[in-house]
Design a protein around this motif. Sequence first.
Motif, PDB file in Angstrom:
ATOM      1  N   ASN A   1       0.778  -1.302   0.067  1.00 34.60           N
ATOM      2  CA  ASN A   1      -0.069   0.112   0.028  1.00 34.60           C
ATOM      3  C   ASN A   1       0.842   1.383   0.159  1.00 34.60           C
ATOM      4  O   ASN A   1       0.272   2.350   0.091  1.00 34.60           O
ATOM      5  N   VAL A   2       2.112   1.096   0.034  1.00 33.86           N
ATOM      6  CA  VAL A   2       3.098   2.303  -0.083  1.00 33.86           C
ATOM      7  C   VAL A   2       4.192   2.107  -0.839  1.00 33.86           C
ATOM      8  O   VAL A   2       5.001   0.840  -0.864  1.00 33.86           O
ATOM      9  N   HIS A   3       4.936   3.185  -1.430  1.00 32.80           N
ATOM     10  CA  HIS A   3       5.938   3.010  -2.156  1.00 32.80           C
ATOM     11  C   HIS A   3       7.154   2.948  -1.186  1.00 32.80           C
ATOM     12  O   HIS A   3       7.126   3.937  -0.214  1.00 32.80           O
TER      13      HIS A   3
ATOM     14  N   VAL B   1      17.791  -0.500   5.690  1.00 33.19           N
ATOM     15  CA  VAL B   1      16.473   0.000   6.299  1.00 33.19           C
ATOM     16  C   VAL B   1      15.382   0.324   5.186  1.00 33.19           C
ATOM     17  O   VAL B   1      15.886   1.450   4.561  1.00 33.19           O
ATOM     18  N   PRO B   2      14.384  -0.447   5.009  1.00 34.26           N
ATOM     19  CA  PRO B   2      13.640   0.275   3.950  1.00 34.26           C
ATOM     20  C   PRO B   2      12.921   1.423   4.317  1.00 34.26           C
ATOM     21  O   PRO B   2      12.725   1.647   5.577  1.00 34.26           O
ATOM     22  N   GLN B   3      12.752   2.346   3.477  1.00 36.02           N
ATOM     23  CA  GLN B   3      12.124   3.958   3.632  1.00 36.02           C
ATOM     24  C   GLN B   3      10.782   3.963   2.799  1.00 36.02           C
ATOM     25  O   GLN B   3      11.083   4.157   1.683  1.00 36.02           O
ATOM     26  N   PRO B   4       9.839   4.023   3.683  1.00 36.89           N
ATOM     27  CA  PRO B   4       8.535   4.273   2.895  1.00 36.89           C
ATOM     28  C   PRO B   4       8.700   5.887   2.243  1.00 36.89           C
ATOM     29  O   PRO B   4       9.037   6.909   2.839  1.00 36.89           O
ATOM     30  N   VAL B   5       8.438   5.977   1.027  1.00 41.59           N
ATOM     31  CA  VAL B   5       8.399   7.396   0.464  1.00 41.59           C
ATOM     32  C   VAL B   5       6.985   7.662  -0.338  1.00 41.59           C
ATOM     33  O   VAL B   5       6.134   6.743  -0.811  1.00 41.59           O
TER      34      VAL B   5
ATOM     35  N   ILE C   1       0.231  20.634  -1.868  1.00 39.88           N
ATOM     36  CA  ILE C   1      -1.148  20.350  -1.989  1.00 39.88           C
ATOM     37  C   ILE C   1      -1.597  19.036  -1.165  1.00 39.88           C
ATOM     38  O   ILE C   1      -2.435  18.932  -0.409  1.00 39.88           O
ATOM     39  N   ALA C   2      -0.611  17.983  -1.632  1.00 42.86           N
ATOM     40  CA  ALA C   2      -0.966  16.737  -0.924  1.00 42.86           C
ATOM     41  C   ALA C   2       0.294  15.814  -1.402  1.00 42.86           C
ATOM     42  O   ALA C   2       1.169  16.173  -2.188  1.00 42.86           O
ATOM     43  N   ILE C   3       0.253  14.509  -0.531  1.00 44.74           N
ATOM     44  CA  ILE C   3       1.549  13.849  -0.648  1.00 44.74           C
ATOM     45  C   ILE C   3       0.648  12.439  -1.199  1.00 44.74           C
ATOM     46  O   ILE C   3      -0.326  12.149  -0.251  1.00 44.74           O
ATOM     47  N   VAL C   4       0.778  11.726  -2.000  1.00 46.39           N
ATOM     48  CA  VAL C   4       0.297  10.414  -2.551  1.00 46.39           C
ATOM     49  C   VAL C   4       1.181   9.362  -2.829  1.00 46.39           C
ATOM     50  O   VAL C   4       2.465   9.807  -2.510  1.00 46.39           O
ATOM     51  N   LYS C   5       0.800   8.242  -3.048  1.00 44.80           N
ATOM     52  CA  LYS C   5       1.720   7.121  -3.135  1.00 44.80           C
ATOM     53  C   LYS C   5       2.900   7.176  -3.979  1.00 44.80           C
ATOM     54  O   LYS C   5       4.018   6.956  -3.485  1.00 44.80           O
ATOM     55  N   ASP C   6       2.737   7.502  -5.251  1.00 42.78           N
ATOM     56  CA  ASP C   6       3.816   7.550  -6.066  1.00 42.78           C
ATOM     57  C   ASP C   6       3.315   8.373  -7.507  1.00 42.78           C
ATOM     58  O   ASP C   6       2.343   8.994  -7.513  1.00 42.78           O
TER      59      ASP C   6
ATOM     60  N   GLU D   1       0.264   9.515   6.233  1.00 45.63           N
ATOM     61  CA  GLU D   1       0.276  10.882   5.724  1.00 45.63           C
ATOM     62  C   GLU D   1      -0.192  10.868   4.211  1.00 45.63           C
ATOM     63  O   GLU D   1      -0.474  11.934   3.924  1.00 45.63           O
ATOM     64  N   LEU D   2      -0.687   9.764   3.555  1.00 42.45           N
ATOM     65  CA  LEU D   2      -0.849   9.531   2.268  1.00 42.45           C
ATOM     66  C   LEU D   2      -2.434  10.136   2.036  1.00 42.45           C
ATOM     67  O   LEU D   2      -3.187   9.829   2.882  1.00 42.45           O
ATOM     68  N   ALA D   3      -2.592  11.010   1.189  1.00 41.86           N
ATOM     69  CA  ALA D   3      -3.846  11.503   0.753  1.00 41.86           C
ATOM     70  C   ALA D   3      -4.462  10.528   0.031  1.00 41.86           C
ATOM     71  O   ALA D   3      -3.803   9.969  -0.739  1.00 41.86           O
ATOM     72  N   LYS D   4      -5.807  10.587   0.107  1.00 43.77           N
ATOM     73  CA  LYS D   4      -6.752   9.876  -0.820  1.00 43.77           C
ATOM     74  C   LYS D   4      -6.917  10.489  -2.303  1.00 43.77           C
ATOM     75  O   LYS D   4      -7.170  11.800  -2.069  1.00 43.77           O
TER      76      LYS D   4
END
Length: 514
Positions: free
Chosen positions: A118-120, A154-158, A169-174, A237-240
């Motif tokens: 669900n996250v990059h 260490v894996p880092q979600p981005v 404006i927003a932070i999204v998955k990719d 933190e990810l926006a829809k």
Amino acid sequence: MTGFRGMRFVMDLIKRFTPKRESLTGNESISDKQPEEVSTSTTLTVFKQHKWSLALGVGAVVLAGAITFSGHQYVEAGMDNVYHVMLDNQEIGIVSDNKIIDAYKLNKPLEVQKSFPNVHVVLKTDGITYTSERAYNKKTDNSSVISSLDELLVPQPVGVALKVDGKTIAIVKDQETVDTILGQVRDPFTPKSKDNAKVAALSTSIGDDISTAPSELEKVEFVQKVDTLEVPINPTELAKPEDVVKSLLTGDVQPAKYTVVEGDCVSCIAKKLGLSKQFIYDNNPGLQDDKLKIGNQLDVTMLKPTLSVKTTEKVVRNQEIQYDTEYVKDDSMRLGVVEPISPGKNGLKKVTIEVTKVDGLMTAEQVVNEEIVDQPVTAKVKKGTKVIKGEGTGKFAWPVISPSISSTFGYRWGKLHKGIDITGNKSIMAADNGKVVETGYKSDYGNYIIINHLNGYETLYGHLSQIIAKSGTIVEKGDKIGIMGSTGDSTGVHLHFEIHSSGNLENPLKYLNR
């Protein structure tokens, strides 16, 4: 090492079995013997004494060579290529094959991403390097190196931050999610594929509305600057995406209503609220021809999109070309009598108009090309020789030098635009011979002039900053009658030009050609 020891052994053998040179005994002297005796005796004696020693020496050399070769082969058999693995220039272990590390760098990020659907996630393997070494019986530990890498990396979600004019404006998955969001913002204002094909020419009907006509998309872009940036995130933190689209389209503005009061008109309300007439008509589809009822509520919700879409579209329409009339003077006919000789025929031209829209609302239009499809056929008419002063020719000239059309004839915002808007040189000229029958000021036209051409045609010139021609005077084609301005219901300096034939509105482009 083994070769060196073998060589020393051979050297010791040679020294051991090589006899020392014997000296002559007693008082003998080589000079006391005859030359032949000395030569023969010495040779035999040396040969006998060293025969066995020479044989032993040669054998020792051969043996040393064999020992050296065997030692070299033995050492070579124990030599291997090994690889020192480093992470950010710090060695963490040795592996037996570099392909182990290459495969790790390729596959580990994919394996980690599968664990976080669900996250990059980014696993930075760029810092992993290795150097090769050829060594004797060097100890390697592949599994230990892989375990150390798993522990240290260490894996880092981005996520991807979507920025409009520098503001996040927003932070999204990719990036793929960003592209989908931007596509959903663009799509409502982009002509559909059926309209984006070859443009069908519009009819010449007065009801044609250029703002909604079929068009060919030439360019689509965002008004604001759009940037993206990959940033470390907490997955919460990810926006829809659907929320981001809504925010970009509406600017989170709340609905607003306006109640019509006595004396209101669409243009009055537009000026009062700082809106455009087109906006009011678009938001209230049932509103036609400026007809308002006291107490009616108008939707005046002015959305302020965070991201606006600008399209440049091409509209092609067919336009009749009015035929000219050639008059043949006949002094046998009394004044005012005409007699047809041969009929005329209207021509046809294809007019290309470039339309600019922002969020689907037309903001500008420009005639960019005219192509003659059918040439008009000139009519011939016999006419009396006595010409009435001020009578028009029926052939109109441009009322402005270096004309450029900024708005064409037809419906706009639910109301008919009765003429064309022209920009260019500020001097306004009579389009044909005629008599000035009316001048004055009206709220919609501003300062205006009406010329009767005494042949069934009238022309109107609106939004003038100054009226020069006097009512009741005769003017000739090309005479200066006023100066261009922006009076009345006008959005900028231009000439509003109308042509009427026998009291009916005509499209001026029917009579004016480039």
